[in-house]
Write a protein that holds these residues in place. Structure first.
Motif, PDB file in Angstrom:
ATOM      1  N   LEU A  85       0.863  -1.192   0.000  1.00 32.69           N
ATOM      2  CA  LEU A  85       0.000   0.000   0.000  1.00 32.69           C
ATOM      3  C   LEU A  85       0.892   1.232   0.000  1.00 32.69           C
ATOM      4  CD1 LEU A  85      -2.676   1.551   0.469  1.00 32.69           C
ATOM      5  CD2 LEU A  85      -2.483   0.957   2.897  1.00 32.69           C
ATOM      6  N   ILE A  87       0.735   5.511  -0.446  1.00 31.55           N
ATOM      7  CA  ILE A  87       0.063   6.789  -0.643  1.00 31.55           C
ATOM      8  C   ILE A  87       1.130   7.796  -1.078  1.00 31.55           C
ATOM      9  CG2 ILE A  87      -1.327   8.599   0.454  1.00 31.55           C
ATOM     10  CD1 ILE A  87      -2.737   5.841   0.315  1.00 31.55           C
ATOM     11  N   GLY A  93      -1.288  11.122   5.548  1.00 34.26           N
ATOM     12  CA  GLY A  93      -1.718  11.688   6.825  1.00 34.26           C
ATOM     13  C   GLY A  93      -3.095  12.312   6.806  1.00 34.26           C
ATOM     14  N   GLY A  95      -5.947  10.244   6.114  1.00 32.71           N
ATOM     15  CA  GLY A  95      -6.935   9.177   6.217  1.00 32.71           C
ATOM     16  C   GLY A  95      -7.043   8.261   5.011  1.00 32.71           C
ATOM     17  N   GLY A  97      -4.776   6.258   3.580  1.00 35.53           N
ATOM     18  CA  GLY A  97      -4.177   4.933   3.762  1.00 35.53           C
ATOM     19  C   GLY A  97      -5.070   4.030   4.605  1.00 35.53           C
ATOM     20  N   GLY A  98      -5.621   4.573   5.672  1.00 37.40           N
ATOM     21  CA  GLY A  98      -6.510   3.777   6.514  1.00 37.40           C
ATOM     22  C   GLY A  98      -7.748   3.328   5.748  1.00 37.40           C
ATOM     23  N   ASN A 126       7.448   2.237  11.118  1.00 38.33           N
ATOM     24  CA  ASN A 126       6.417   2.785  10.217  1.00 38.33           C
ATOM     25  C   ASN A 126       5.130   2.990  11.034  1.00 38.33           C
ATOM     26  OD1 ASN A 126       4.745   3.555   8.162  1.00 38.33           O
ATOM     27  ND2 ASN A 126       5.368   1.925   6.756  1.00 38.33           N
ATOM     28  N   ARG A 131      -0.435   2.034  12.920  1.00 41.47           N
ATOM     29  CA  ARG A 131      -1.702   2.543  13.476  1.00 41.47           C
ATOM     30  C   ARG A 131      -2.865   2.201  12.565  1.00 41.47           C
ATOM     31  NH1 ARG A 131      -1.316   8.247  16.525  1.00 41.47           N
ATOM     32  NH2 ARG A 131      -3.559   8.028  16.210  1.00 41.47           N
ATOM     33  N   SER A 135      -6.167   0.180  13.691  1.00 38.96           N
ATOM     34  CA  SER A 135      -7.489   0.819  13.603  1.00 38.96           C
ATOM     35  C   SER A 135      -8.452   0.055  12.709  1.00 38.96           C
ATOM     36  CB  SER A 135      -7.353   2.235  13.025  1.00 38.96           C
ATOM     37  OG  SER A 135      -6.607   3.032  13.888  1.00 38.96           O
TER      38      SER A 135
HETATM   39  C1  LIG Z   1       1.738   4.137   5.620  1.00 35.38           C
HETATM   40  C2  LIG Z   1       0.655   4.827   4.759  1.00 35.38           C
HETATM   41  C3  LIG Z   1       0.030   3.816   3.792  1.00 35.38           C
HETATM   42  C4  LIG Z   1      -0.437   5.349   5.709  1.00 35.38           C
HETATM   43  O1  LIG Z   1      -1.380   6.065   4.942  1.00 35.38           O
HETATM   44  P1  LIG Z   1      -1.760   7.576   5.339  1.00 35.38           P
HETATM   45  O2  LIG Z   1      -2.834   8.010   4.443  1.00 35.38           O
HETATM   46  O3  LIG Z   1      -0.514   8.389   5.373  1.00 35.38           O
HETATM   47  O4  LIG Z   1      -2.265   7.386   6.843  1.00 35.38           O
HETATM   48  P2  LIG Z   1      -3.675   7.800   7.468  1.00 35.38           P
HETATM   49  O5  LIG Z   1      -3.857   9.263   7.354  1.00 35.38           O
HETATM   50  O6  LIG Z   1      -4.734   6.926   6.921  1.00 35.38           O
HETATM   51  O7  LIG Z   1      -3.404   7.461   9.006  1.00 35.38           O
HETATM   52  C5  LIG Z   1      -3.406   6.127   9.501  1.00 35.38           C
HETATM   53  C6  LIG Z   1      -3.147   6.195  11.011  1.00 35.38           C
HETATM   54  O8  LIG Z   1      -1.776   6.588  11.226  1.00 35.38           O
HETATM   55  C7  LIG Z   1      -1.723   7.822  11.925  1.00 35.38           C
HETATM   56  N1  LIG Z   1      -0.656   8.568  11.282  1.00 35.38           N
HETATM   57  C8  LIG Z   1      -0.665   9.161  10.076  1.00 35.38           C
HETATM   58  N2  LIG Z   1       0.540   9.683   9.816  1.00 35.38           N
HETATM   59  C9  LIG Z   1       1.316   9.389  10.872  1.00 35.38           C
HETATM   60  C10 LIG Z   1       2.680   9.638  11.186  1.00 35.38           C
HETATM   61  N3  LIG Z   1       3.474  10.301  10.334  1.00 35.38           N
HETATM   62  N4  LIG Z   1       3.165   9.179  12.356  1.00 35.38           N
HETATM   63  C11 LIG Z   1       2.385   8.498  13.226  1.00 35.38           C
HETATM   64  N5  LIG Z   1       1.068   8.204  12.965  1.00 35.38           N
HETATM   65  C12 LIG Z   1       0.558   8.663  11.804  1.00 35.38           C
HETATM   66  C13 LIG Z   1      -3.073   8.466  11.758  1.00 35.38           C
HETATM   67  O9  LIG Z   1      -3.385   9.330  12.834  1.00 35.38           O
HETATM   68  C14 LIG Z   1      -3.976   7.252  11.735  1.00 35.38           C
HETATM   69  O10 LIG Z   1      -4.149   6.774  13.047  1.00 35.38           O
HETATM   70  P3  LIG Z   1      -5.567   6.243  13.562  1.00 35.38           P
HETATM   71  O11 LIG Z   1      -5.918   5.072  12.635  1.00 35.38           O
HETATM   72  O12 LIG Z   1      -5.308   5.825  14.955  1.00 35.38           O
HETATM   73  O13 LIG Z   1      -6.532   7.365  13.383  1.00 35.38           O
HETATM   74  C15 LIG Z   1       1.253   6.034   3.968  1.00 35.38           C
HETATM   75  O14 LIG Z   1       1.775   6.998   4.867  1.00 35.38           O
HETATM   76  C16 LIG Z   1       2.340   5.628   2.972  1.00 35.38           C
HETATM   77  O15 LIG Z   1       2.040   5.250   1.849  1.00 35.38           O
HETATM   78  N6  LIG Z   1       3.606   5.692   3.400  1.00 35.38           N
HETATM   79  C17 LIG Z   1       4.731   5.348   2.526  1.00 35.38           C
HETATM   80  C18 LIG Z   1       4.629   3.933   2.002  1.00 35.38           C
HETATM   81  C19 LIG Z   1       4.483   2.925   3.123  1.00 35.38           C
HETATM   82  O16 LIG Z   1       5.150   3.023   4.142  1.00 35.38           O
HETATM   83  N7  LIG Z   1       3.602   1.942   2.900  1.00 35.38           N
HETATM   84  C20 LIG Z   1       3.401   0.861   3.806  1.00 35.38           C
HETATM   85  C21 LIG Z   1       4.350  -0.222   3.478  1.00 35.38           C
HETATM   86  S1  LIG Z   1       4.029  -1.683   4.419  1.00 35.38           S
END
Ligand SMILES: CC(C)(COP(=O)(O)OP(=O)(O)OC[C@H]1O[C@@H](n2cnc3c(N)ncnc32)[C@H](O)[C@@H]1OP(=O)(O)O)[C@@H](O)C(=O)NCCC(=O)NCCS
Length: 185
Positions: A85, A87, A93, A95, A97-98, A126, A131, A135
């Motif tokens: 996955l 984003i 950050g 919502g 990804g969730g 990560n 999280r 969730s």
């Molecule tokens: C990891 C990833 C998929 C999360 O998607 P996102 O849209 O950024 O995250 P969301 O906004 O949906 O937040 C998911 C949860 O993490 C928390 N969160 C978001 N950014 C955060 C950060 N930088 N540090 C800590 N927590 C964080 C949110 O508050 C939320 O918590 P909750 O479910 O308790 O409300 C995205 O950041 C990404 O693509 N990162 C790079 C690629 C990656 O690491 N992919 C996963 C490989 S296994």
């Protein structure tokens, strides 16, 4: 904003290469595939074939993320699919990804009626991905020490999460029994 999930078309190799090479992926290791490799992988079925399917996460008409589902060939026959996955940096950050995790979980359990579980592994630091797992009904099942090669020779721990169909259906999370070893005398 409206979010939709659109299956990757094999004609979209250039768009896919743009997405992968434009973004930064701090938890995916140092290797970003070059454009030719992405193109070849599209032709080879790495993104869409018997064993994998890939979807764009489209928000407000923009390609904001990517979901690759893999190890699908024996899903439902005892096999457990995995996913990647991503984003795009500008969309993190908020919502997306969730919500994508919830979507792919429902998609897999619906597409493969005999599928019992879905797994995901990420790097220990990560925090956003961890999280999101917590969730959306996933339980931590594994902790692999020094298992994830990082930059400049560093290694990180990896953590494994999974969701069970029965938990997904009931809206509960069954935790593993971590204390199942007989005490040593
Ligand atoms: C990891 C990833 C998929 C999360 O998607 P996102 O849209 O950024 O995250 P969301 O906004 O949906 O937040 C998911 C949860 O993490 C928390 N969160 C978001 N950014 C955060 C950060 N930088 N540090 C800590 N927590 C964080 C949110 O508050 C939320 O918590 P909750 O479910 O308790 O409300 C995205 O950041 C990404 O693509 N990162 C790079 C690629 C990656 O690491 N992919 C996963 C490989 S296994």
């Amino acid at each position: 904003m409206d979010t939709s999930y659109q299956r990757l078309d094999t004609s979209e190799a250039d768009l896919l290469a743009d997405f992968l090479t434009d973004g930064t992926w701090p938890f995916h290791g140092p290797a970003v595939p070059d454009r030719d490799t992405v193109g070849q992988r599209v032709l080879d079925g790495h993104y869409d074939g018997d064993d994998s399917r890939t979807f764009w996460i489209v928000e407000g008409g923009e390609k904001a993320g990517l979901i690759r589902l893999f190890d699908l060939a024996d899903a439902g026959e005892g096999g457990t699919p995995l996913f990647d996955l991503r984003i795009a940096p500008a969309h993190r950050g908020r919502g997306l990804g969730g919500r994508a995790l919830a979507w792919l979980t429902a998609y897999l359990f619906t597409e493969f009626p005999d599928l019992r579980r879905i797994e995901g592994t990420t790097r220990r630091d990560n925090h956003a991905m961890r999280r999101a797992f917590r969730s959306h009904g996933y339980a931590k099942e594994a902790h692999y020490r020094d298992a994830w090669p990082g930059e400049q020779g560093r290694v990180h721990d990896a953590v494994g999460y999974a969701i069970l169909r029965r938990d997904w259906l009931s809206g509960t999370i069954t935790l593993p029994d971590w204390n199942d070893e007989a005490p040593t005398t």
